[in-house]
Structure formats: structure tokens, C-alpha cells
Scaffold this active site. Structure first.
Site, PDB file in Angstrom:
ATOM      1  N   PRO A 147       0.061  -2.665 -16.815  1.00  0.00           N
ATOM      2  CA  PRO A 147       0.695  -1.228 -17.488  1.00  0.00           C
ATOM      3  C   PRO A 147       1.735  -1.138 -18.034  1.00  0.00           C
ATOM      4  O   PRO A 147       2.786  -2.081 -17.844  1.00  0.00           O
ATOM      5  CB  PRO A 147       0.550  -0.381 -16.121  1.00  0.00           C
ATOM      6  N   SER A 185       5.628  -5.439  -5.468  1.00  0.00           N
ATOM      7  CA  SER A 185       6.635  -6.309  -6.359  1.00  0.00           C
ATOM      8  C   SER A 185       7.622  -5.469  -6.443  1.00  0.00           C
ATOM      9  O   SER A 185       7.442  -4.074  -6.799  1.00  0.00           O
ATOM     10  CB  SER A 185       6.031  -6.684  -7.530  1.00  0.00           C
ATOM     11  N   GLY A 187       3.326   1.790  -1.754  1.00  0.00           N
ATOM     12  CA  GLY A 187       3.846   2.076  -3.172  1.00  0.00           C
ATOM     13  C   GLY A 187       3.215   3.121  -3.918  1.00  0.00           C
ATOM     14  O   GLY A 187       2.269   3.591  -3.591  1.00  0.00           O
ATOM     15  N   LYS A 222       8.316 -10.298 -13.868  1.00  0.00           N
ATOM     16  CA  LYS A 222       6.934 -10.022 -13.894  1.00  0.00           C
ATOM     17  C   LYS A 222       6.221 -10.913 -14.804  1.00  0.00           C
ATOM     18  O   LYS A 222       4.995 -11.430 -14.474  1.00  0.00           O
ATOM     19  CB  LYS A 222       6.692  -8.787 -14.697  1.00  0.00           C
ATOM     20  N   THR A 232      -0.446  -5.764  -5.599  1.00  0.00           N
ATOM     21  CA  THR A 232       0.429  -4.715  -6.299  1.00  0.00           C
ATOM     22  C   THR A 232       1.609  -4.761  -6.043  1.00  0.00           C
ATOM     23  O   THR A 232       2.687  -4.446  -6.615  1.00  0.00           O
ATOM     24  CB  THR A 232      -0.007  -3.095  -6.138  1.00  0.00           C
ATOM     25  N   SER A 288       2.239  -6.134 -15.475  1.00  0.00           N
ATOM     26  CA  SER A 288       3.070  -5.188 -16.540  1.00  0.00           C
ATOM     27  C   SER A 288       3.042  -5.410 -17.758  1.00  0.00           C
ATOM     28  O   SER A 288       2.921  -6.693 -18.099  1.00  0.00           O
ATOM     29  CB  SER A 288       4.626  -5.181 -15.754  1.00  0.00           C
ATOM     30  N   ALA A 304       0.803  -1.118   0.028  1.00  0.00           N
ATOM     31  CA  ALA A 304      -0.065   0.029   0.067  1.00  0.00           C
ATOM     32  C   ALA A 304       0.770   1.253  -0.200  1.00  0.00           C
ATOM     33  O   ALA A 304       0.325   2.300  -0.340  1.00  0.00           O
ATOM     34  CB  ALA A 304      -0.904   0.235   1.147  1.00  0.00           C
TER      35      ALA A 304
HETATM   36  N1  NAP Z   1       5.761   2.169 -12.049  1.00  0.00           N
HETATM   37  C1  NAP Z   1       5.610   1.794 -13.251  1.00  0.00           C
HETATM   38  O1  NAP Z   1       5.958   2.306 -14.077  1.00  0.00           O
HETATM   39  C2  NAP Z   1       5.189   0.247 -13.346  1.00  0.00           C
HETATM   40  C3  NAP Z   1       4.798  -0.203 -14.695  1.00  0.00           C
HETATM   41  C4  NAP Z   1       3.824  -1.384 -14.686  1.00  0.00           C
HETATM   42  C5  NAP Z   1       3.739  -2.142 -13.635  1.00  0.00           C
HETATM   43  N2  NAP Z   1       4.246  -1.646 -12.311  1.00  0.00           N
HETATM   44  C6  NAP Z   1       3.892  -2.625 -11.252  1.00  0.00           C
HETATM   45  O2  NAP Z   1       3.083  -2.070 -10.314  1.00  0.00           O
HETATM   46  C7  NAP Z   1       3.304  -2.370  -9.098  1.00  0.00           C
HETATM   47  C8  NAP Z   1       3.861  -1.118  -8.014  1.00  0.00           C
HETATM   48  O3  NAP Z   1       4.917  -0.482  -8.840  1.00  0.00           O
HETATM   49  P1  NAP Z   1       5.277   0.979  -8.241  1.00  0.00           P
HETATM   50  O4  NAP Z   1       5.966   1.571  -9.406  1.00  0.00           O
HETATM   51  O5  NAP Z   1       4.165   1.488  -7.476  1.00  0.00           O
HETATM   52  O6  NAP Z   1       6.308   0.628  -7.251  1.00  0.00           O
HETATM   53  P2  NAP Z   1       6.898   0.964  -5.723  1.00  0.00           P
HETATM   54  O7  NAP Z   1       6.572   2.299  -5.484  1.00  0.00           O
HETATM   55  O8  NAP Z   1       8.104   0.718  -5.646  1.00  0.00           O
HETATM   56  O9  NAP Z   1       6.120   0.021  -4.930  1.00  0.00           O
HETATM   57  C9  NAP Z   1       6.141  -1.245  -4.792  1.00  0.00           C
HETATM   58  C10 NAP Z   1       5.505  -1.975  -3.607  1.00  0.00           C
HETATM   59  O10 NAP Z   1       6.262  -3.189  -3.396  1.00  0.00           O
HETATM   60  C11 NAP Z   1       6.619  -3.489  -2.250  1.00  0.00           C
HETATM   61  N3  NAP Z   1       7.663  -4.370  -1.894  1.00  0.00           N
HETATM   62  C12 NAP Z   1       8.709  -4.666  -2.633  1.00  0.00           C
HETATM   63  N4  NAP Z   1       9.572  -5.663  -1.985  1.00  0.00           N
HETATM   64  C13 NAP Z   1       8.522  -5.898  -1.027  1.00  0.00           C
HETATM   65  C14 NAP Z   1       8.722  -7.276  -0.293  1.00  0.00           C
HETATM   66  N5  NAP Z   1       9.621  -8.093  -0.218  1.00  0.00           N
HETATM   67  N6  NAP Z   1       7.513  -7.557   0.703  1.00  0.00           N
HETATM   68  C15 NAP Z   1       6.629  -6.689   0.835  1.00  0.00           C
HETATM   69  N7  NAP Z   1       6.440  -5.738  -0.135  1.00  0.00           N
HETATM   70  C16 NAP Z   1       7.554  -5.273  -0.998  1.00  0.00           C
HETATM   71  C17 NAP Z   1       7.103  -1.922  -1.657  1.00  0.00           C
HETATM   72  O11 NAP Z   1       6.787  -1.862  -0.164  1.00  0.00           O
HETATM   73  P3  NAP Z   1       7.600  -1.168   0.883  1.00  0.00           P
HETATM   74  O12 NAP Z   1       6.889   0.106   0.894  1.00  0.00           O
HETATM   75  O13 NAP Z   1       7.758  -2.047   2.032  1.00  0.00           O
HETATM   76  O14 NAP Z   1       8.994  -0.736   0.062  1.00  0.00           O
HETATM   77  C18 NAP Z   1       6.263  -0.974  -2.140  1.00  0.00           C
HETATM   78  O15 NAP Z   1       5.119  -0.847  -1.668  1.00  0.00           O
HETATM   79  C19 NAP Z   1       4.511  -3.503  -9.161  1.00  0.00           C
HETATM   80  O16 NAP Z   1       4.015  -4.632  -9.174  1.00  0.00           O
HETATM   81  C20 NAP Z   1       5.121  -3.025 -10.479  1.00  0.00           C
HETATM   82  O17 NAP Z   1       5.686  -4.156 -10.901  1.00  0.00           O
HETATM   83  C21 NAP Z   1       4.708  -0.458 -12.339  1.00  0.00           C
END
Ligand code: NAP
Length: 363
Positions: free
Chosen positions: A204, A99, A28, A180, A97, A143, A26
């Protein structure tokens, strides 16, 4: 900080009876807006994060309208079996979400940094879902990286659709994309083994748009900061990517939950651009931003300097001078997505980052 949701609630969202929804990760960038939209629609949210006691990290979530009454935070780690049981208990829907989205400095540590948390994390979350009788719906954040690894892997000019699966990525080449793809495959495999819960996968492209917290460690925020503050001045690599607004991605997650007939995968992409086109859109909106790149950097130079630009050499080598194209018609047709234009997305992102103190306004 509450952001303007921008995308109106659809009829399906408005008529969806209040549910309890678990949102993993949450804290993220994307999840912040998903939580905000769910709360705005009257749902109760069980948000998971690794450090719910870190006030600086969760303050933004706790300040969202409705959070006082309808947001509960749970501690959970993707790598710990059973970690999500408490958060999933009592929920009708789970949005997974969490990852790691990391594209730099993973060399030699791909398994530990990306693949294990993505794949074992998905397994852990869905095992909790399967154990918990109240859950009937899962929305998985996959993704476009699970759809393609290299823009030309299916031939030049190929338009990627939900039928496509990335075939170029391996554990060591484009490991984020690999994480992914394998995580999404695992999720579909687990979904097909049972009949109580159904699943939609959101695919996305690169997400941009206003952040809800002042975190700067995410790729979406750091990429725009790097462009605006001279990290790619005077020349940027001609790396092409699909662009989508974070507010559209949050809306698509909520619509996929609310619409019983939504099914399968959904490509979420407004349009494809390369980095210099993104810089040009930013320049149009912020004419005083003098550190935006104007020129195309030669490929050999970019590969050599890739680590300094925050990118793996394999990414540089395989992505430069290529732009992936996506068919976004399924999400338009079935989820009612209209997709915000990237020029508005980028303008709102910069203004949002300035408001949160992530960048100082010098333009
Ligand atoms: N941003 C993009 O452009 C994009 C595009 C396509 C898909 N996505 C997907 O969208 C999702 C969210 O991405 P985002 O950009 O919002 O990334 P983000 O801000 O880095 O958030 C990732 C989240 O995953 C959590 N996480 C990572 N490792 C973990 C672990 N070992 N245990 C529990 N939680 C963990 C993090 O928690 P902490 O707060 O504890 O670190 C964070 O809340 C991901 O699945 C990503 O692959 C993102």
C-alpha cells in the site's frame, strides 16, 4: 467501533470456506479493518498484540460483529522467537501486518525502533508459519516504501510497478522504507525455501480513511489531525505521496487470501497527491476548516523545521517537490480493486475521527 466496510465482498471472498486466520498486530489501524472484514466474511480470527490485557486497546476489536464467537486474542512480540507459535497454530492463513510505522525521532535508534522489529519480526512470524503444518497461505503487509524511497530514484516521471525495489533507503536514510524493503526481501527468501505455503505481498501507499479505534499514535491518523488542526498552517511542504483507502487495503488483503491464483506483489494506490492537494480536498469537504494550509512552504524552511513537523530532516530533504507515480493495474486486474477516490477517503476519515473523539468538530 465497526466501520462501514464500503468495499463489497468479492465472489472469491463470498465463496471462500470459513478459515482460521492469524492477523498479527491486530490492534493496529489497518489490522482493525482486516479483522472486521474477516469476521464479516465468516472466518475465525487469531489476533496478536503485545498487550491483550489492555482493555482500552482491545475493546474496539472485541466489540466487532462476530468477535464474541470468532475472535481470539494472543500475546506476541515481534522480537521474541517462538512468540507467534500459539496464535498461528490451527490457522490456514496468516496475515502479517505488525511492524512499526514510525517516521520521526528515530535518529540513532533506527535499528532498535524499526529495522529489528520489522525484519526479525517477519522472520519470527514466518518461522512459526513454517513450523505449523496447517498454514498454506501468507499475506504480508509490505508497503510502497519497499518499492521506492525517493520519487525520482529511477528517473523523473518513472511509474513505479511491482517490478521495482527501493534502492535509495539505507539504515540511516529513510530507515522506515529500508525496514520494509529488507523485511519483504526476507519474507520472499523464506517463502522460496519451502513449498507448503504460498505468499502475496500487499504494497500500500500512504493509507488514509476511517479509523476503527481512538488510537492517535499512528501516522495515518496523526497526519490528517495535524493538517486539520493547524499543525501545518499556513504553509505545507509539497511532499507527494500515493494515497489509498484503508477499506481498500483491508479488502485487498482478504481477496489475496481468498483467490488461489493471486500471487506476487500488489501495489495498492488510488492516486498520487501532494500535501497541499490533500489540504485542498479537505477544504472542499469541510469549508469551515480554517486551519488547513493554503501555501507551499519553502524547502529550506521545511528542512530546518522538519522535526517540529513530525518528520525526519532526511525525509524532508529527499521528498519535497517530488511526487511518486504508481501503476495500480495489477491489483485492479487480479484482485478486482476499484480504489476509492481520496476525496471520499479523507472526508470519511475526518468524520470517523470526530465520531471517535480524536478531533472535536469545529468545522
Ligand atoms: N499506515 C500506512 O499508511 C501504511 C502504508 C503502507 C504500509 N503500512 C504497513 O501496514 C502495517 C500496519 O500499519 P498501521 O498504519 O496500521 O500501523 P499501526 O497502527 O501503528 O500498527 C502497527 C502494529 O504493529 C504492532 N507492533 C509494532 N511493534 C511491535 C512489536 N515489537 N511486537 C509486536 N507488535 C508490534 C503494533 O502493536 P501494538 O498495538 O502492540 O503497539 C501495531 O498493532 C505495517 O506493516 C505498516 O508498515 C502502513
Amino acid at each position: 467501533m465497526a466501520t462501514d466496510l464500503r468495499v463489497p465482498l468479492s465472489d472469491a471472498e463470498k465463496s471462500c470456506a470459513p478459515r482460521t486466520v492469524c492477523v498479527t498486530g491486530a490492534t493496529g489501524y489497518l489490522a482493525g479493518l482486516v479483522v472486521q472484514r474477516l469476521l464479516a466474511s465468516g472466518h475465525t480470527v487469531h489476533g496478536t498484540c503485545r498487550s491483550p490485557d489492555n482493555e482500552a486497546l482491545v475493546a474496539g476489536l472485541k466489540a466487532l460483529p462476530g468477535a464474541g464467537e470468532r475472535l481470539k486474542l494472543f500475546k506476541a512480540d515481534l522480537l521474541t522467537a517462538g512468540s507467534f507459535d500459539a496464535a498461528v497454530r490451527g490457522c490456514q492463513c496468516v496475515m502479517h501486518t505488525a511492524s512499526p510505522y514510525v517516521v520521526e525521532r528515530t535518529q540513532g535508534r533506527e535499528r532498535e525502533m524499526l529495522i529489528e522489529p520489522a525484519v526479525r519480526g517477519t522472520e519470527n512470524v514466518l518461522e512459526s508459519v513454517t513450523r505449523c503444518e496447517s498454514v498454506t497461505r501468507v499475506v504480508l503487509t509490505s508497503s510502497c516504501a519497499a518499492i521506492y524511497g525517493e520519487a525520482d530514484e529511477k528517473g523523473e516521471g518513472h511509474i513505479f510497478s511491482e517490478e521495482d525495489w527501493d534502492e535509495a533507503a539505507t539504515e540511516t536514510h529513510l530507515p522506515y522504507s529500508y525496514s520494509k524493503r529488507v523485511a519483504e526481501e526476507k519474507a520472499w527468501e523464506m517463502c522460496k525455501k519451502q513449498s507448503r505455503w504460498t505468499m502475496c505481498a500487499m504494497n500500500p501507499s500512504q493509507i488514509f480513511g476511517p479509523p476503527t479505534s481512538s488510537r492517535t499514535d499512528g501516522v495515518s491518523v496523526s497526519m490528517v489531525k495535524t493538517l486539520m488542526t493547524g499543525g501545518m498552517w499556513p504553509a505545507a511542504p509539497a511532499i507527494g505521496l500515493g494515497v489509498v483507502d484503508v477499506r481498500d487495503v483491508a479488502a485487498a488483503h482478504c481477496r489475496a487470501m481468498a483467490k488461489d491464483d493471486a500471487s506476487g506483489r500488489y501495489i495498492l494506490c488510488s492516486r498520487s497527491l501532494h500535501l497541499l492537494e490533500i489540504a485542498a480536498l479537505l477544504r472542499e469537504k469541510f469549508p469551515k476548516a480554517c486551519w488547513l494550509p493554503r501555501y507551499k512552504a519553502p524547502k529550506a524552511l521545511v528542512v530546518a523545521l522538519a522535526p517540529l513537523l513530525g518528520m525526519g530532516r532526511d525525509i524532508a530533504r529527499s521528498q519535497i517537490n517530488k511526487t511518486p507515480l504508481f501503476d495500480n493495474s495489477k491489483a485492479k486486474r487480479e484482485l478486482g480493486m476499484e480504489f476509492i477516490d481520496p476525496s471520499e477517503t479523507l472526508e470519511d476519515q475526518v468524520n470517523g475521527m470526530v465520531k471517535l473523539g480524536i478531533m472535536q468538530k469545529k468545522f
